[in-house]
Design a protein around this motif. Structure first.
Motif, mmCIF file in Angstrom:
data_model
loop_
_atom_site.group_PDB
_atom_site.id
_atom_site.type_symbol
_atom_site.label_atom_id
_atom_site.label_comp_id
_atom_site.label_asym_id
_atom_site.label_seq_id
_atom_site.Cartn_x
_atom_site.Cartn_y
_atom_site.Cartn_z
ATOM 1 N N GLU A 1 59.569 39.392 24.845
ATOM 2 C CA GLU A 1 58.108 39.331 24.793
ATOM 3 C C GLU A 1 57.567 39.211 23.373
ATOM 4 O O GLU A 1 56.370 39.348 23.155
ATOM 5 C CB GLU A 1 57.509 40.561 25.489
ATOM 6 C CG GLU A 1 57.917 40.700 26.941
ATOM 7 C CD GLU A 1 57.672 39.426 27.757
ATOM 8 O OE1 GLU A 1 56.597 38.821 27.627
ATOM 9 O OE2 GLU A 1 58.582 39.023 28.507
ATOM 10 N N ARG B 1 53.588 40.950 34.998
ATOM 11 C CA ARG B 1 53.452 40.467 33.613
ATOM 12 C C ARG B 1 53.635 38.953 33.544
ATOM 13 O O ARG B 1 52.829 38.240 32.939
ATOM 14 C CB ARG B 1 54.496 41.156 32.738
ATOM 15 C CG ARG B 1 54.565 40.598 31.319
ATOM 16 C CD ARG B 1 55.839 41.015 30.611
ATOM 17 N NE ARG B 1 55.930 42.455 30.472
ATOM 18 C CZ ARG B 1 57.065 43.106 30.161
ATOM 19 N NH1 ARG B 1 58.192 42.433 29.995
ATOM 20 N NH2 ARG B 1 57.084 44.412 30.039
ATOM 21 N N TYR B 2 54.692 38.474 34.165
ATOM 22 C CA TYR B 2 54.992 37.043 34.057
ATOM 23 C C TYR B 2 53.951 36.195 34.796
ATOM 24 O O TYR B 2 53.563 35.124 34.328
ATOM 25 C CB TYR B 2 56.404 36.744 34.572
ATOM 26 C CG TYR B 2 57.503 37.386 33.751
ATOM 27 C CD1 TYR B 2 57.502 37.260 32.363
ATOM 28 C CD2 TYR B 2 58.526 38.117 34.357
ATOM 29 C CE1 TYR B 2 58.499 37.857 31.600
ATOM 30 C CE2 TYR B 2 59.523 38.704 33.605
ATOM 31 C CZ TYR B 2 59.517 38.583 32.226
ATOM 32 O OH TYR B 2 60.494 39.167 31.472
ATOM 33 N N GLN C 1 50.921 35.888 32.693
ATOM 34 C CA GLN C 1 51.115 34.915 31.603
ATOM 35 C C GLN C 1 50.990 33.476 32.117
ATOM 36 O O GLN C 1 50.470 32.609 31.413
ATOM 37 C CB GLN C 1 52.484 35.120 30.945
ATOM 38 C CG GLN C 1 52.554 36.420 30.142
ATOM 39 C CD GLN C 1 53.942 36.692 29.589
ATOM 40 O OE1 GLN C 1 54.870 35.907 29.777
ATOM 41 N NE2 GLN C 1 54.094 37.828 28.919
ATOM 42 N N GLU D 1 47.199 33.028 32.344
ATOM 43 C CA GLU D 1 46.427 33.073 31.096
ATOM 44 C C GLU D 1 46.929 32.097 30.034
ATOM 45 O O GLU D 1 46.147 31.574 29.250
ATOM 46 C CB GLU D 1 46.441 34.495 30.533
ATOM 47 C CG GLU D 1 45.682 35.462 31.431
ATOM 48 C CD GLU D 1 45.664 36.881 30.890
ATOM 49 O OE1 GLU D 1 46.313 37.137 29.848
ATOM 50 O OE2 GLU D 1 45.019 37.732 31.518
ATOM 51 N N LEU D 2 48.218 31.872 29.990
ATOM 52 C CA LEU D 2 48.764 31.025 28.916
ATOM 53 C C LEU D 2 48.948 29.575 29.340
ATOM 54 O O LEU D 2 48.879 28.669 28.529
ATOM 55 C CB LEU D 2 50.109 31.591 28.421
ATOM 56 C CG LEU D 2 50.069 33.019 27.876
ATOM 57 C CD1 LEU D 2 51.476 33.510 27.540
ATOM 58 C CD2 LEU D 2 49.185 33.094 26.634
ATOM 59 N N THR E 1 57.870 29.201 33.268
ATOM 60 C CA THR E 1 57.977 30.200 32.200
ATOM 61 C C THR E 1 59.019 29.757 31.171
ATOM 62 O O THR E 1 58.793 29.832 29.958
ATOM 63 C CB THR E 1 58.358 31.576 32.794
ATOM 64 O OG1 THR E 1 57.325 31.963 33.703
ATOM 65 C CG2 THR E 1 58.515 32.633 31.726
#
Lengths: 65, 735
Positions: B508, B658-659, B662, B665-666, B683
């Motif tokens: 991370e 969490r993933y 992401q 958001e990412l 990912t």
């Protein structure tokens, strides 16, 4: 509330710096805390209230072996 | 809690036995020399020993070498370059082991100043490895008249090289009967070469251990005698298999004897500044350590539970960052039950940080010393994480036992942990089974199998020898012999450049992926440790921010290696008002301390920029050295995906929230509409792209091409336009 430039949604009325540290499970002792650029000393964590739009920085001074 | 005042002295080997060993020694060569006094941290002399023909020589160190390479790791790399060719491998006779303490090394006023730097061509990476180690050998070598020691060639029988710094003699002695295991060998030689009990502290020994005859992941032990416990203590030059090279040269040990340690042996330029700077630091240590890291109680192991709390403690071959049984191995367990408190545990004189902790009279449960009570040096954080959580061994006594056997067998604890964790994951995935391991059930947490594995390395038998080849060679072996899937092994095999990862989870933290991957020697955290600045503090959010950190910190930390210094006093304690400084992460007051100490010793005043430039010269030299050896390019800086993200479904699902967040958001994706496979693939693609973009930025900041090559312009800027460097650089740039 902004914590380390990231938006968190756990803000509630009356929350203090100490509460945030506990909520985030920040157990490392060498922290630098700033609220809206104002340095907060360790003895003031529990009596420093936070507000919804506060910019909070909690930096860990940890840099490995 | 165990206190030093209650520790009983250890039993000593009988003098008769020492006499028997000594009587079997055969003198091969002896040189009487006139010792050149130190001046401002330097002797300007190199001791050169060729094992093949027992030649001993003393060379002058030219002024240009001193100017460009400073000392320590700089000297080691310079002399290693001159000894080898691009075809040299770890076991080539011309491969050199070079050691140097640096100009500040050996001072007693400022903490952490007894370090020796060691370099050689590594058996696991085929490029230069450098390792930084405590113990008394480096300072004693310097006070005996030598800024560096170069060992080349191979002896045909086991030998000891003995330097008597007071009498001014160097001898090479055949030593046929000494023990192979370091804790015994170091004691034998400490007793053999000391005149009486009071003299034991004046003898420093360098050895490997019995496993160094058999496995690549072997290290060097550097000793010092602990008069409080009346036992020999061991510190390790751990990384990259230097012990394997040492034993390949048939060196059983190096011994340096020097009596008369005092404050001004470096003949410093200004004792007053040295004393004042040291005193200021000692006060800080006394007043603040208990409120900060507790280095004097537990050493680096203070962060075991911290890493777990932040999901950074490598668990089950770096799959996860925390473990449900963390309470069984947290630092307080070691403090309260095992580690002796109240001892001045410095690994060199004057170190008030005193973090070289030990478990005294620890009862061993396995192996050749089963039932004996021994002194265990450690655990360091890396040992607890590598031998413990990463292998699923959540048992403090098992960690201490493995720690002891790694040390005495001469095995690097970090590589042992990462190699064993890899083998365990292979076992749990059916790549290995009992038939292939010779009966070892290598599941995570199987302490009995773990113990047997390490003893096999010590004996040079069975599957232990396979694991001891290192992760890179294990991968090749499992693919060839067992038909394992290369893609999976390359994903989960935590090595880069052939060196095993040290014990932090970097998934991370993009900056820490660079802190591991964009290094010279391989993924050891001593160049840059940026996880908290990046992942937790979010202080370096852009690629340019990360690149700046991956320039400054590796260069700053390289400087410790040039000087003979330990990194820990820089930031494992900080001044009370450090938080009020502009850049607390750099600990500006301590940086100024180092500049002051440098000036006090050498008489040369430098700025931070000049300090960084000193390091940059050596750092770029090492990069070009790697290129000369056929590595050191962008392709060699690629990382295994396990260091960057979740390889398996189990990993992804364990941190799914969490993933998925992401992805939203990412990447602007909707995980609700994706299969698990699609989420994992997205990912992975994203993280590879991020690593590549960061690599671009770091190379640019370091003045390298996009293939990772230092440019001639960069060399000019650094005043490092040496013909041999330009030849390598120009050749690769013209291809």
């Amino acid at each position: 509330m902004l914590l380390n430039d990231r938006q968190y949604d756990f803000f509630e009325n009356g929350i203090t710096v100490q509460d945030v540290i506990e909520k985030m499970n920040y157990i490392y002792p060498k922290l630098i805390v700033k609220v809206n650029d104002r340095l907060i000393e360790k003895q003031d964590y529990a009596n420093t209230p936070l507000y919804e739009n506060d910019d909070v920085k909690i930096y860990h001074l940890l840099a490995g072996g | 809690m165990i206190c030093i005042k209650n520790i009983k002295p250890y039993e000593q080997i009988e003098q008769e036995e020492i006499e028997r060993l000594k009587a079997a020694h055969v003198l091969r060569a002896r040189l009487q020399y006139e010792k050149k006094p130190l001046f401002r941290g330097y002797t300007d002399k190199l001791l050169y020993v060729d094992l093949a023909d027992s030649k001993i020589r003393i060379d002058d160190i030219p002024g240009q070498v001193k100017e460009k390479f400073i000392g320590g790791k700089g000297y080691c790399l310079r002399y290693l370059w001159d000894a080898v060719t691009p075809e040299t491998r770890w076991n080539s006779p011309e491969n050199a082991i070079v050691m140097s303490a640096g100009p500040i090394g050996g001072i007693t006023q400022y903490p952490g100043a007894g370090k020796t730097l060691v370099c050689t061509i590594s058996p696991t990476t085929d490029i230069p490895i450098d390792s930084n180690v405590g113990g008394y050998f480096g300072p004693f070598l310097k006070f005996s008249g030598f800024d560096a020691l170069e060992l080349i060639g191979k002896a045909d029988k086991d030998v000891i090289i003995f330097i008597d710094g007071n009498k001014g003699t160097i001898s090479i002695e055949e030593a046929p009967l000494e023990a192979g295991d370091a804790h015994i060998l170091c004691e034998q030689l400490t007793l053999m070469y000391s005149d009486d009990e009071a003299d034991r502290k004046n003898v420093a020994v360098v050895t490997a251990g019995s496993a160094a005859d058999h496995v690549n992941i072997s290290m060097l032990n550097f000793s010092f005698y602990d008069p409080n416990r009346k036992v020999v203590r061991l510190k390790q030059a751990g990384r990259g298999g230097i012990g394997r090279v040492f034993r390949d040269k048939r060196i059983r040990a190096l011994v340096c004897k020097f009596s008369g340690i005092k404050a001004d042996l470096n003949k410093p330029h200004n004792m007053s500044i040295l004393n004042k700077t040291g005193l200021k630091f000692h006060r800080e240590m006394h007043d603040l350590d208990g409120k900060q890291n507790n280095m004097r109680k537990i050493g680096t192991a203070n962060i075991i539970e911290v890493m777990d709390a932040y999901d950074l403690l490598p668990t089950h071959n770096f799959k996860f960052g925390s473990h449900k049984d963390i309470d069984k191995i947290k630092s307080t367990v070691f403090i309260e039950k095992y580690l002796t408190q109240g001892a001045p545990d410095g690994c060199w004189y004057g170190c008030s940080m005193a973090c070289a902790k030990a478990a005294d009279h620890f009862l061993l449960k396995s192996g050749p010393y089963k039932g004996q009570r021994v002194c265990v040096d450690g655990p360091e954080y890396e040992n607890a994480a590598g031998l413990g959580s990463n292998c699923g061994v959540m048992d403090a006594e098992a960690i201490l036992e493995l720690n002891f056997y790694c040390d005495t067998y001469g095995i690097d604890t970090i590589s042992y942990g990462t190699c064993t964790a890899f083998a365990m994951e292979c076992y749990e995935n059916g790549i290995l089974n009992k038939e292939r391991t010779g009966g070892l059930e290598l599941t995570f947490g199987n302490i009995e199998a773990d113990f047997e594995l390490i003893h096999q390395m010590g004996r040079g038998e069975g599957f232990g020898v396979i694991v001891g080849m290192g992760v890179k060679k294990m991968k090749e072996y499992f693919i060839k012999k067992f038909g394992a899937d290369p893609a999976f092994l390359n994903d989960i095999g935590m090595e880069q450049k052939g060196l095993e990862y040290s014990e932090y989870l970097s998934k991370e933290s993009l900056a820490q992926q660079g802190g591991y991957g964009l290094t010279n020697k391989g993924p050891q955290h001593d160049e840059a440790w940026l996880i908290f600045m990046d992942q937790v503090n979010n202080q370096i959010p852009t690629f340019e921010d990360k690149a700046e950190a991956l320039h400054y910190f590796p260069m700053f930390r390289t400087w410790f290696g040039l000087m003979g210094l330990c990194k820990l006093p820089w930031n494992d304690i900080v001044p009370a008002d450090n938080s009020k400084t502009a850049e607390p992460a750099k600990v500006p007051e301590h940086v100024q301390n180092y500049l002051d100490v440098y000036e006090a010793v050498t008489g040369t005043k430098i700025t931070v920029d000049e300090m960084i430039k000193q390091s940059e010269r050596v750092y770029n030299f090492q990069r070009i050295f790697n290129i000369r050896m056929g590595k050191g390019l962008r392709v060699n800086d690629a990382s295994p995906y396990r260091a960057m993200g979740p390889v398996t479904e189990e990993e992804y699902l364990s941190r799914e929230e969490r993933y998925d967040k992401q992805l939203r958001e990412l990447q602007g994706l909707d995980p609700e509409k994706m299969t698990l496979r699609e989420k994992m693939d997205s990912t992975r693609r994203y993280r590879y792209e991020q690593y590549n973009r960061m690599t671009d930025a770091v190379y640019k900041r370091r003045g390298w091409t996009q293939n990772g090559v230092p440019t001639p312009e960069k060399l000019k800027e650094l005043e490092m336009e040496l013909p041999e460097l330009l030849e390598v650089v120009n050749q690769v740039l013209s291809n």
